[in-house]
Design a protein around this motif. Sequence first.
Motif, PDB file in Angstrom:
ATOM      1  N   ILE A 148     -47.198  36.813  -2.275  1.00  0.00           N
ATOM      2  CA  ILE A 148     -48.629  35.956  -1.187  1.00  0.00           C
ATOM      3  C   ILE A 148     -49.722  36.931  -2.053  1.00  0.00           C
ATOM      4  CG2 ILE A 148     -49.176  36.499   0.716  1.00  0.00           C
ATOM      5  CD1 ILE A 148     -47.072  35.767   1.335  1.00  0.00           C
ATOM      6  N   VAL A 149     -50.777  36.072  -2.623  1.00  0.00           N
ATOM      7  CA  VAL A 149     -52.277  36.020  -3.467  1.00  0.00           C
ATOM      8  C   VAL A 149     -53.240  36.049  -2.478  1.00  0.00           C
ATOM      9  CG1 VAL A 149     -50.945  34.770  -5.245  1.00  0.00           C
ATOM     10  CG2 VAL A 149     -52.292  33.317  -3.717  1.00  0.00           C
ATOM     11  N   GLY A 150     -53.907  35.787  -3.546  1.00  0.00           N
ATOM     12  CA  GLY A 150     -55.543  35.311  -1.978  1.00  0.00           C
ATOM     13  C   GLY A 150     -55.961  36.885  -2.243  1.00  0.00           C
ATOM     14  N   GLN A 151     -55.444  38.389  -2.759  1.00  0.00           N
ATOM     15  CA  GLN A 151     -55.652  39.677  -2.414  1.00  0.00           C
ATOM     16  C   GLN A 151     -56.623  40.234  -2.810  1.00  0.00           C
ATOM     17  OE1 GLN A 151     -53.159  41.320  -0.592  1.00  0.00           O
ATOM     18  NE2 GLN A 151     -51.499  39.840  -0.765  1.00  0.00           N
ATOM     19  N   ASP A 152     -57.212  41.025  -2.226  1.00  0.00           N
ATOM     20  CA  ASP A 152     -58.527  42.051  -2.181  1.00  0.00           C
ATOM     21  C   ASP A 152     -59.418  41.792  -2.391  1.00  0.00           C
ATOM     22  OD1 ASP A 152     -56.330  43.824  -5.225  1.00  0.00           O
ATOM     23  OD2 ASP A 152     -56.011  43.878  -2.592  1.00  0.00           O
ATOM     24  N   TYR A 178     -54.107  34.393   1.392  1.00  0.00           N
ATOM     25  CA  TYR A 178     -55.479  34.667   1.891  1.00  0.00           C
ATOM     26  C   TYR A 178     -56.514  34.382   2.055  1.00  0.00           C
ATOM     27  CZ  TYR A 178     -52.450  38.509   4.409  1.00  0.00           C
ATOM     28  OH  TYR A 178     -51.795  39.428   5.568  1.00  0.00           O
ATOM     29  N   ALA A 179     -57.761  34.226   2.967  1.00  0.00           N
ATOM     30  CA  ALA A 179     -59.043  33.874   1.859  1.00  0.00           C
ATOM     31  C   ALA A 179     -59.745  34.807   1.877  1.00  0.00           C
ATOM     32  CB  ALA A 179     -59.344  33.235   3.181  1.00  0.00           C
ATOM     33  N   GLY A 180     -60.300  35.203   0.291  1.00  0.00           N
ATOM     34  CA  GLY A 180     -60.494  36.581  -0.156  1.00  0.00           C
ATOM     35  C   GLY A 180     -62.344  36.945   0.590  1.00  0.00           C
ATOM     36  N   HIS A 181     -62.375  37.754   0.999  1.00  0.00           N
ATOM     37  CA  HIS A 181     -63.844  38.239   1.184  1.00  0.00           C
ATOM     38  C   HIS A 181     -65.272  38.207   0.025  1.00  0.00           C
ATOM     39  CE1 HIS A 181     -66.727  42.010   2.155  1.00  0.00           C
ATOM     40  NE2 HIS A 181     -67.345  40.424   2.887  1.00  0.00           N
ATOM     41  N   ASN A 182     -64.732  39.302  -0.646  1.00  0.00           N
ATOM     42  CA  ASN A 182     -65.137  38.736  -1.804  1.00  0.00           C
ATOM     43  C   ASN A 182     -65.141  37.476  -2.894  1.00  0.00           C
ATOM     44  OD1 ASN A 182     -65.380  41.641  -2.345  1.00  0.00           O
ATOM     45  ND2 ASN A 182     -64.593  41.916  -3.495  1.00  0.00           N
TER      46      ASN A 182
END
Length: 546
Positions: A148-152, A178-182
């Motif tokens: 599972i990528v798109g981390q932090d 995931y979709a990254g906030h940063n």
Amino acid sequence: MRHHVAWSNRDRGSHNQNTGLTMQKTRFRLGTEGVTLCAALAVLAACSSDTTPNSSAIRSANSETSLIHNVRIIDGTGAASYTGAVRIAGNLIEDVGDLEPMPGETVQDGRGLTLAPGFIDTHSHGDRDLLVQPDALPATSQGITTIIVGQDGGSPLPVADYFAEVEATGSAVNVASYAGHNTIRSKVMGDDFRRTATAAEIEEMSDLLAVELASGALGLSSGLEYEPGIHSDPAEVLALAQLAASSGGRYISHVRSEDRWFEEALDEIIVIGRVTGMPVQVSHIKLAMKRLWGEAPRIIEKLNAARADGVQITADIYPYEYWQSNLMVLLPERDYTDRAAIEEALDQIAPPDGLWITGYDPDPSLVGMTLSEIAEARGVDPATAFRQLAESVDSNDEAAGNDTVSIIGTSMIEDDIRQLMNWSHINICTDGAFDDRHPRARGSFPRVLGRYVREQKLMTLEEAVHKMTGLAALHMGFNDRGVIRQGAIADLVLFDPQTVVDRATPDSPELLSEGIEVVWVGGQQVFAQGAASDARPGQVIRRAAP
């Protein structure tokens, strides 16, 4: 090969950048005044979505079957193991139990070893690595079949392009993102990110997030110790989290602090879980400061109290006392001229003899040396050596102190790791990229099985496998993998519980683990006898629209 997908601020470590703002300086404004969520939700509703995830349990047209027999089956649910066999048809498990070979069927003798569902790494930084190392050997060699990528807070953008590139390249493992906030915040705010976002900017972020969610992202990830996320108001994060929740997504976070303001950081993710009602997960949970050591029971009580109050909070963890990140993460204000701050960090978070260089562009010969060794070689004290290393890069460059001066720091203690790992709602992860110098990239899962299960008897083998498979799948929202049952995806690992163990160290991070015998992804062998195969059966797992 060149990558055509943009990432922002990928975190390889457990400590993130923390420029200029601290938890104490951040007001937890939970209102979303000025944030037009309705507009964001309308964007999401207007977006088309892939309603048929690649991981759907659709039986392959291939009528041939294979049988793995003479194995001890641990099914991933936490139930007791039993002796039996597993039949695979195409990419699915067709049958489980006391099975006899059928005419013409491929048969593999498991030699009494343990067969478990493939391990799910719920926090991987193999995003870009997978495109150039599609055999994913650092993952498969420790039994991992899904990353599972798109981390932090850092993710490929747009995620649809990344998914397409993975599918075009082929992969030995499954991948979800995931979709990254940063990443999204960087796209909207550019270089002017050291401030609170405006309502219009949050709406623009919402538009981008809606597209990522419609493309199959699992939800929203954040890295709130990193630029630019550290500058975000909690209301901004909450607004985006509410949007993710409305689409059936999830929230996973490297919280705002893992040391000085850890409990306040937990409060923020608990509030997000309470307000949105969606599952929330603390990434690579740890107590990374001396004053927090021994507080694991109280932290677990806090998490349990939140769950009792209806908050679906969970966590993942890797089994090491040290993390990998960048040098400047040790200074919340990013001021390497502040000697007192340096001395506090070296006293409370990462001692000089437990802090060693893993990457240093100005002088690669320092890689592998501890700060103590560098200080001794230069005839200075450790705080001065720290400042010299920091001064050697451009402090105004966003890359400064990131990949230019990367470190491994020792900040945790064994007793806390053991207690947190034993929490009922925690699963195992690596937090690693394929090329990490940190040994977690090749050793996390076998280390748990060998050292914490076999040697220390911290938990049963069934409990450990559950944390690596069924529980991890639950935490990511998967219902067709992570268990051995009829109709599930045939992601499997055969291992020897008497010999499985990690071998990688910071000095020899390339060493593969032992005891992992065979790994199947979608019914095809991707690892056997210590080597990767040429098979690329990995799937992109897209979250289906609600």
